[in-house]
Scaffold this active site. Structure first.
Site, short mmCIF file in Angstrom:
data_model
loop_
_atom_site.label_atom_id
_atom_site.label_comp_id
_atom_site.label_asym_id
_atom_site.label_seq_id
_atom_site.Cartn_x
_atom_site.Cartn_y
_atom_site.Cartn_z
NE ARG A 293 -2.59 0.54 3.26
CZ ARG A 293 -3.59 1.34 4.61
NH1 ARG A 293 -4.54 1.31 3.90
NH2 ARG A 293 -3.31 1.46 6.00
CB THR B 236 -1.66 7.45 -3.51
OG1 THR B 236 -0.99 6.22 -3.31
CG2 THR B 236 -1.27 8.02 -4.73
CG ASP C 81 0.69 -2.66 10.24
OD1 ASP C 81 0.39 -3.74 9.60
OD2 ASP C 81 0.99 -1.74 9.28
CG ASP D 177 3.62 -3.06 11.99
OD1 ASP D 177 4.10 -3.74 10.92
OD2 ASP D 177 3.96 -1.89 12.03
#
Ligand code: URA
Length: 207
Positions: free
Chosen positions: A103, A107, A199, A202
């Protein structure tokens, strides 16, 4: 929401809550995500097509059934890997494909950096696996790669889904089945799910 199944089973919800908890460290996170993935896929495969067959027991012939199509599991790298092992234990004859998507921070667009899939997916049940359905960018990119290979029977398993992501996926990919343990509140400006779990990659790999 249309064709989105929220799996409300207490074991799924119990595990989801442990995964949300910031005190859950990487080791436990990996274990619990793996456990919950199997429970979710048990539900997500309930509508798999099967065909009647006859088998002979040591005693006599009897009617039974077998799955109509081959199964391919497609985790989206990297956090989809955290759900793969336990699903494979449930469906050991499944093949495994991989889609690597990154990703872009600014954007939030998903771009593919890796793809390994059977050439022809027309006769496969495809289970797309990603713990988080956030902006929908990864899901749409993955769906398009599967569709390019002819996949017609796609379902997706996401531990947590954001309403914005579901909307986007519906807009671009139509009405294929989505299974989740929770439709959360919304995305923040950085495309993270609120309340979410942070996340997932993570949390899983402790980076
Ligand atoms: N990916 C994650 O791992 N977490 C989010 O909240 C959104 C996308």
């Amino acid at each position: 929401m249309k064709n989105v199944t929220v799996i409300t089973h207490p074991l799924v919800q119990h595990n989801l809550t442990r995964l949300r908890d910031e005190r859950t460290g990487a080791q436990e996170f990996r274990r619990v995500l793996s456990e919950v993935a199997a429970l979710m896929v048990y539900e997500a495969t309930r509508s798999f097509a099967s065909k009647p067959i006859t088998v002979k027991t040591p005693m006599q012939k009897t009617r039974g059934c077998q799955l109509r199509r081959e199964v391919v599991l497609v985790p989206i790298l990297r956090s989809g890997l955290g759900m793969l092992d336990s699903i494979l234990q449930l469906i050991p004859h499944a093949r495994v494909g991989f889609i690597g998507l990154k990703r872009e921070e600014t954007t939030l667009q998903a771009t593919s950096y890796h793809k390994s899939l059977p050439e022809d997916l027309r006769n496969f049940e495809v289970i797309l696996i990603d713990p988080m359905l956030a902006t929908g960018g990864s899901a749409i990119a993955a769906f398009n790669l599967l569709a390019e290979r002819g996949a017609k029977h796609i379902r997706m398993v996401n531990l947590i889904a954001a309403p914005e992501g579901i909307e986007k996926v519906r807009e671009h990919c139509g009405n294929f089945p989505i299974f989740t343990a929770s439709i959360d509140r919304r995305l923040n400006k950085k495309g993270y799910i609120l309340p979410g779990l942070g996340d997932a990659g993570d949390r899983l790999f402790g980076v």
